[in-house]
Every structure is written in structure tokens, then in C-alpha cells.
Design an enzyme around this catalytic site. Sequence first.
Site, PDB file in Angstrom:
ATOM      1  N   ASP A  19       1.087  -1.167   0.148  1.00  0.00           N
ATOM      2  CA  ASP A  19      -0.084  -0.215   0.076  1.00  0.00           C
ATOM      3  C   ASP A  19       0.949   1.289   0.102  1.00  0.00           C
ATOM      4  O   ASP A  19       2.011   0.974   0.226  1.00  0.00           O
ATOM      5  CB  ASP A  19      -0.876   0.200   1.344  1.00  0.00           C
ATOM      6  CG  ASP A  19      -1.742   1.233   1.364  1.00  0.00           C
ATOM      7  OD1 ASP A  19      -2.349   1.604   0.161  1.00  0.00           O
ATOM      8  OD2 ASP A  19      -2.142   1.828   2.366  1.00  0.00           O
ATOM      9  N   SER A  20       0.195   2.271  -0.362  1.00  0.00           N
ATOM     10  CA  SER A  20       1.010   3.746  -0.249  1.00  0.00           C
ATOM     11  C   SER A  20       1.572   3.848   1.146  1.00  0.00           C
ATOM     12  O   SER A  20       2.531   4.552   1.186  1.00  0.00           O
ATOM     13  CB  SER A  20       0.186   4.776  -0.326  1.00  0.00           C
ATOM     14  OG  SER A  20      -0.897   5.105   0.362  1.00  0.00           O
TER      15      SER A  20
ATOM     16  N   TYR B  92      -0.621   8.488  -2.265  1.00  0.00           N
ATOM     17  CA  TYR B  92      -0.861   7.967  -3.447  1.00  0.00           C
ATOM     18  C   TYR B  92      -2.126   8.824  -4.338  1.00  0.00           C
ATOM     19  O   TYR B  92      -2.096   9.326  -5.226  1.00  0.00           O
ATOM     20  CB  TYR B  92      -1.249   6.571  -3.891  1.00  0.00           C
ATOM     21  CG  TYR B  92      -0.145   5.580  -3.794  1.00  0.00           C
ATOM     22  CD1 TYR B  92       1.300   6.164  -3.907  1.00  0.00           C
ATOM     23  CD2 TYR B  92      -0.385   4.265  -3.841  1.00  0.00           C
ATOM     24  CE1 TYR B  92       2.382   5.207  -3.748  1.00  0.00           C
ATOM     25  CE2 TYR B  92       0.700   3.405  -3.908  1.00  0.00           C
ATOM     26  CZ  TYR B  92       1.964   3.771  -3.957  1.00  0.00           C
ATOM     27  OH  TYR B  92       3.136   2.895  -3.832  1.00  0.00           O
ATOM     28  N   GLY B  93      -3.163   9.041  -3.562  1.00  0.00           N
ATOM     29  CA  GLY B  93      -4.324   9.665  -3.860  1.00  0.00           C
ATOM     30  C   GLY B  93      -4.390  10.654  -4.794  1.00  0.00           C
ATOM     31  O   GLY B  93      -5.070  11.114  -5.527  1.00  0.00           O
TER      32      GLY B  93
ATOM     33  N   CYS C 246      -4.759  -1.203  -1.997  1.00  0.00           N
ATOM     34  CA  CYS C 246      -4.814  -0.142  -2.157  1.00  0.00           C
ATOM     35  C   CYS C 246      -5.725   0.353  -3.373  1.00  0.00           C
ATOM     36  O   CYS C 246      -5.207  -0.114  -4.439  1.00  0.00           O
ATOM     37  CB  CYS C 246      -3.329   0.586  -2.312  1.00  0.00           C
ATOM     38  SG  CYS C 246      -3.611   2.533  -2.657  1.00  0.00           S
TER      39      CYS C 246
ATOM     40  N   THR D 143      -6.354   3.094  -4.900  1.00  0.00           N
ATOM     41  CA  THR D 143      -5.687   4.318  -5.661  1.00  0.00           C
ATOM     42  C   THR D 143      -4.818   3.354  -6.888  1.00  0.00           C
ATOM     43  O   THR D 143      -4.826   3.408  -7.871  1.00  0.00           O
ATOM     44  CB  THR D 143      -5.265   5.193  -5.214  1.00  0.00           C
ATOM     45  OG1 THR D 143      -6.213   5.856  -4.278  1.00  0.00           O
ATOM     46  CG2 THR D 143      -4.763   6.340  -6.149  1.00  0.00           C
TER      47      THR D 143
ATOM     48  N   GLU E  40      -2.099   7.504   9.304  1.00  0.00           N
ATOM     49  CA  GLU E  40      -0.504   7.231   9.128  1.00  0.00           C
ATOM     50  C   GLU E  40       0.195   7.546  10.550  1.00  0.00           C
ATOM     51  O   GLU E  40       1.058   7.150  10.984  1.00  0.00           O
ATOM     52  CB  GLU E  40       0.019   8.053   8.134  1.00  0.00           C
ATOM     53  CG  GLU E  40      -0.043   7.328   6.622  1.00  0.00           C
ATOM     54  CD  GLU E  40       0.500   5.819   6.408  1.00  0.00           C
ATOM     55  OE1 GLU E  40       1.745   5.952   6.807  1.00  0.00           O
ATOM     56  OE2 GLU E  40       0.018   5.138   5.722  1.00  0.00           O
TER      57      GLU E  40
ATOM     58  N   CYS F  36     -10.899   3.151   0.519  1.00  0.00           N
ATOM     59  CA  CYS F  36      -9.326   3.506   0.748  1.00  0.00           C
ATOM     60  C   CYS F  36      -9.177   2.356   1.828  1.00  0.00           C
ATOM     61  O   CYS F  36     -10.022   2.631   2.937  1.00  0.00           O
ATOM     62  CB  CYS F  36      -9.079   4.976   1.101  1.00  0.00           C
ATOM     63  SG  CYS F  36      -7.496   5.143   1.623  1.00  0.00           S
ATOM     64  N   THR F  37      -8.151   1.807   1.804  1.00  0.00           N
ATOM     65  CA  THR F  37      -7.801   0.621   2.857  1.00  0.00           C
ATOM     66  C   THR F  37      -7.329   1.445   4.198  1.00  0.00           C
ATOM     67  O   THR F  37      -7.263   1.036   5.083  1.00  0.00           O
ATOM     68  CB  THR F  37      -6.819  -0.185   2.152  1.00  0.00           C
ATOM     69  OG1 THR F  37      -5.485   0.707   2.105  1.00  0.00           O
ATOM     70  CG2 THR F  37      -7.238  -0.960   1.120  1.00  0.00           C
ATOM     71  N   HIS F  38      -7.111   2.589   4.230  1.00  0.00           N
ATOM     72  CA  HIS F  38      -6.722   3.593   5.437  1.00  0.00           C
ATOM     73  C   HIS F  38      -7.868   3.617   6.282  1.00  0.00           C
ATOM     74  O   HIS F  38      -7.918   3.750   7.263  1.00  0.00           O
ATOM     75  CB  HIS F  38      -6.044   4.874   5.334  1.00  0.00           C
ATOM     76  CG  HIS F  38      -4.553   4.802   4.751  1.00  0.00           C
ATOM     77  ND1 HIS F  38      -4.265   4.365   3.613  1.00  0.00           N
ATOM     78  CD2 HIS F  38      -3.498   5.048   5.548  1.00  0.00           C
ATOM     79  CE1 HIS F  38      -2.745   4.534   3.579  1.00  0.00           C
ATOM     80  NE2 HIS F  38      -2.449   5.032   4.680  1.00  0.00           N
TER      81      HIS F  38
END
Length: 272
Positions: free
Chosen positions: A12-13, A44-45, A75, A77, A153, A185-187
Site C-alpha cells: 500500500d502507499s 498516492y491519492g 490500495c 488508488t 498514518e 480506501c484501505t486506510h
Amino acid sequence: MAGCDGPIGVFDSGVGGLSVLREIRAALPHENLLYVADSGHLPYGSKPAEYIERRALAVGRFLLGRGAKAIVVACNTATAAAIAALRAEFNVPVIGMEPGIKPAIALSKSRIVGVLATEGTLKSAKFRDLVGRTGEAVEVIAQACPGWVEQVERGELASPATRALVYRYTQPVLERGADTLVLGCTHYPFLCDLIADIAGPEVRIVETGTAVARQLRCRLEVDRLLARRTGPGAEQFWSSGSEDVTGRSIAVLWAAAHRVQRLPADFAASGV
């Protein structure tokens, strides 16, 4: 192609893909897992699709070099920007993400679904095609949520600043009548409790980590790539950013401390 005893590569980012990794671990307890947080290129977005594709290919090559028998693009994106290029270049199963609009339609009573995602995901042709396939079955409200990735993050899952950001981007969608929210979004699953608190108990929340883990398991079964070991699998972590910062985030989000290794310079820098 890597043998069945090879690890599964996930990237992922940043650390958001840990929400997918935990579902993979639950579905495949005997597999060894490699995880790359491309934190040096976060987020990344907001970046061009060509840039994201170069990053995805660089990270994918690293994972293959570590013997990965399958790659999960954890991810949305990166999936939208790079899944075709990854599948064209790599001779292993490549599993991507897709916002769960279809299951959201099944849950929605108001026939209005909100999709919370990054700008890159919402602007992609893949997302437009996904929405187009719903026809007139439901109204889809696409809402970009800048700042959410960065809060996750930082490990700020319930701070006043995070709550204000979540309210800012969910409230307009709710006011338009959405009774189902898709986390694109995986976050964002790490903010699920906060989103649910703001949205209220009548609003359903859909995320797709479990479905991706199920798809991965099915693909490994079909290709006869399931691990033969009977003991628990292990995890290894890399980052293209600060190992210490990524490690602190992993300790919070994965609920266990792990050593984070620095991605080699040639993979860490490519795509710049």
C-alpha cells in the site's frame, strides 16, 4: 512462478493496507506475509496515475524478488492506476481492491450510497466504470476525503482533529440521504468506529478487506498455491519511508511491534 511455500506480497502507499493484511492473516493463518508500506511516496491519492503505476511496478518487482507467489494491491488508488500493468508484467496472481458498491446497494434502503475515497480513486476510469455498472439502481455520491490517510498514518484515530475531518467529509453525504457508506480506501477502516459514531447506528458501513482475503484464498486454492505448512505464518515489513515512523504506526494499527526494514534504495527511489 513461485512455489506454494513462497510468501504472499502485500503493499500500500502506507500502513492503510494493514486493514487488508489482518483479513488475509485471519483467512490464511499458515501463510508467510510480506508487507511493503510505500511511505516515502505517500499519499498516492493526489499523485498522477503514471507515477503510481511506476511505484506499483517497483514495489511488485521487489516482492517478486523476495519470492512472492501472489501479490495483493492493498490500495484502491494503486489498483485503479496499476492493476493492468502489474498483471501484464508479473506471472503470479495479482489481487486488487474495488470499492464495495455492489454490496452497499444490497444494504441500502434509501437507494443512496456514499463512497468515501481518495481523489485518485474517484477520478479513475476504473471507478467510473464501476459506478456505470450500477445503472439506475442507486444514486452514488462520491466524496474525496483529503487528510484522512495522513491522520491514520500518524496513528491519530480518534483525536479532535481527526474527528473534525471525518465530520467534514461524511456530513454532506449523510445530508443528501445516504444510508450506506462505502470505505474506498484501505486506510479508512481504521476510522470505522469514528465514522460510525458520527453517522449513527442507522447508517451501514461497507469495506472490502474480507472479500479480498476470500478472493485471494480462492485463487491460491485454484492454482494449488496454498502453503503446506501447518504452523502459524510470519510477517515481514518494509518501508520506503522512515522505518521508525512506520514501525510506530504498525505497532498501533497491527497491535503488535514488528521490525521494519528499509526498502532497498533502487526500489525506494524509483518513480520519483
